[in-house]
Design an enzyme around this catalytic site. Structure first.
Site, PDB file in Angstrom:
ATOM      1  CB  SER A  66     -30.648-111.853 -39.788  1.00 22.18           C
ATOM      2  OG  SER A  66     -31.233-112.016 -38.522  1.00 22.18           O
ATOM      3  CG  HIS A 102     -34.036-107.948 -39.203  1.00 28.35           C
ATOM      4  ND1 HIS A 102     -34.455-108.308 -37.949  1.00 28.35           N
ATOM      5  CD2 HIS A 102     -33.316-109.023 -39.659  1.00 28.35           C
ATOM      6  CE1 HIS A 102     -34.017-109.534 -37.659  1.00 28.35           C
ATOM      7  NE2 HIS A 102     -33.321-109.988 -38.686  1.00 28.35           N
ATOM      8  CG  HIS A 139     -41.929-108.823 -33.395  1.00 23.36           C
ATOM      9  ND1 HIS A 139     -42.069-110.139 -33.745  1.00 23.36           N
ATOM     10  CD2 HIS A 139     -40.599-108.617 -33.206  1.00 23.36           C
ATOM     11  CE1 HIS A 139     -40.871-110.703 -33.741  1.00 23.36           C
ATOM     12  NE2 HIS A 139     -39.959-109.810 -33.432  1.00 23.36           N
ATOM     13  NE  ARG A 167     -36.121-109.768 -28.510  1.00 23.10           N
ATOM     14  CZ  ARG A 167     -35.995-109.782 -29.838  1.00 23.10           C
ATOM     15  NH1 ARG A 167     -34.897-110.315 -30.380  1.00 23.10           N
ATOM     16  NH2 ARG A 167     -36.930-109.294 -30.619  1.00 23.10           N
ATOM     17  CG  ASP A 224     -34.289-103.323 -32.867  1.00 25.31           C
ATOM     18  OD1 ASP A 224     -33.230-103.736 -32.378  1.00 25.31           O
ATOM     19  OD2 ASP A 224     -34.882-103.895 -33.798  1.00 25.31           O
TER      20      ASP A 224
END
Ligand code: NMX
Ligand code: MLT
Length: 429
Positions: free
Chosen positions: A233, A263, A309, A318, A366
């Protein structure tokens, strides 16, 4: 926005000076070889871009400026935007100035309300979000000034900053309106000028309890804001802006990339994945059941969402930050419990899958983010990537402001054909 502008200018001058020295002293220095497998493999690991807003270390994760996640996770999204653009946290006055800028620019143009209401029912919320940003493209100050021939190259970043503030200030209102009007079928809740961005987002979504939800919104906006320059992105957005397409075009383009399941859409897919597990085995699946379920997914050729990843080689910090939030606020929620169990099951399975081909068997952001949104009553999974998108647009904007300030040219790498590769290899090997 004088304080912000001065600080961004200082940052650009500092970085520009460093680049001048680098170019003067090492103009022909090679940064490493380019392997055939990289050119044919999504350019993985290829050093081909400079992005000064943030950096992802494979083993330590995201750094913004020199700060690692534990050093900025408790900041406001407004402070993080400052850090991305100016390379430093704002002091009290600088922060107040930025908050005021966002307040002054938050109101949507009138036509946007009918635009939002008339979006076709059933359209994915990410499509709506991206279209809303495009629909405001006519507001671009950069575009107007550029078309009128009123700005010089050295001023491009200033009008891009102007566009960034106008755009970012409106995103919580747009996202919340999509959520309430199209997913809840309720009226939108008005923007409250006394709240910060995260507080406003929680308030306008209408979720309860608003206080700890506002905390989650802030953390959510902070953790997703940027992940260096090569992710789909951010790279897409930067490429589009490098043609001097304004930030509205660039942000919308970047969000279209974020909408893919490999993504940003992975956060929606992840919660659906956990939901399906609960449908099969109830809310407290055993590790054996999870193990069988994951293996079956792999057998039918699906990826395990939230794992793997392109850069990270450890558990995404995260993910860890969200897990700590979950442990503080909702440790017993069944979804979070299943996320934890999957964390104990999936990496070992992925390590031996496809002969050890999976470069990173650990969870990314995610794998957990949707669980926390669900806990606060945001139960429409297909809204989750919009939440990611609000935050990531901060990074898109900062990356383009800095790149234009540094006078970076249009991005246009060279592509070759199979024939070119074969001829080249014949000559050189
Ligand atoms: N489940 C199953 N297979 C996987 C997974 C996974 N979670 N991760 C990687 N692989 C496979 C991958 O499909 C590839 O197989 P093949 O060569 O047969 O096509 C092989 O392992 C090697 O891929 P990697 O080099 O490990 O990963 P790559 O850098 O190409 O892709 C992702 C990175 C993130 C796209 C990949 O790990 C993936 O598809 N993960 C699941 C989707 C996901 O969680 N995406 C969110 C990423 C974070 N975000 O917010 O954007
Ligand atoms: C991101 O935050 O953009 C994702 O983790 C994907 C990436 O960095 O490649």
């Amino acid at each position: 926005m004088e304080l912000l502008k001065n600080n961004v200018k200082k940052r650009i001058d500092f970085l520009g000076e460093e680049i001048s020295v680098l170019l003067k002293e090492h103009p022909d220095c090679s940064l490493g070889e380019v392997k055939l497998k990289q050119v044919l493999g999504g350019m993985r690991g290829l050093t081909a871009l400079v992005c000064n807003t943030s950096f992802v270390d494979p083993y330590q994760g995201l750094f913004i400026s020199n700060y690692a996640i534990p050093e900025f996770e408790d900041k406001l999204p407004e402070e993080i935007f400052y850090l991305l653009c100016a390379g430093k946290f704002p002091d009290e006055f600088e922060l107040e100035e930025l908050k005021e800028e966002f307040r002054l620019r938050a109101e949507l143009p009138h036509y946007m309300w009918s635009f939002i209401r008339n979006l076709p029912a059933g359209m994915h919320p990410m499509t709506m979000f991206s279209m809303c940003i495009l629909a405001m493209e006519g507001l671009s100050v950069f575009k107007r000034k550029y078309a009128a021939g009123e700005i010089s190259k050295s001023e491009f970043w200033e009008y891009t900053l102007e566009d960034a503030l106008n755009l970012l200030a409106k995103l919580p209102t747009i996202a919340a309106a999509i959520y309430r009007i199209h997913l809840l079928h309720e009226e939108a809740i008005a923007y409250n000028p006394s709240l910060d961005l995260g507080g406003n987002l929680a308030n306008m979504l209408g979720v309860n309890p608003r206080i700890s939800c506002a905390e989650l919104m802030r953390l959510y906006l902070v953790l997703h804001c940027d992940h260096e320059g090569g992710n789909v992105s951010a790279f897409t957005s930067r490429v589009v802006n490098s043609a001097l397409s304004n930030l509205y075009y660039a942000a919308s383009a970047g969000l279209n990339g974020l909408a893919g399941p490999l993504h940003g859409l992975a956060n929606q897919v992840c919660l659906k994945f956990i939901h399906t597990i609960h449908e099969h085995f109830g809310e407290s699946p055993s590790t054996n059941q999870l193990s069988e379920f994951v293996k079956e997914e792999l057998n039918v050729g699906r990826v395990i969402p939230g794992y793997g990843h392109a850069v990270l080689r450890v558990t995404d910090p995260r993910f860890t930050s969200f897990m700590e939030f979950g442990n503080r606020h909702c440790p017993n929620t069944p979804y979070l419990q299943t996320v934890k169990k999957l964390y104990h099951v999936v990496p070992d399975i992925l390590k031996s899958y496809k002969g050890g081909k999976v470069a990173n068997p650990y969870p990314n952001v995610d794998a957990i983010s949707g669980t926390l949104l669900y806990h606060y009553g945001i139960t429409h999974f297909d809204f989750y990537t919009v939440m990611f998108g609000i935050s990531r647009t901060f990074g898109f904007c900062a990356q383009s402001i800095i790149a234009l300030g540094l006078n970076q040219p249009i991005i246009r790498p060279k592509s070759v054909t199979n024939k070119w590769l074969k001829d080249y290899l014949e000559k050189t090997e």
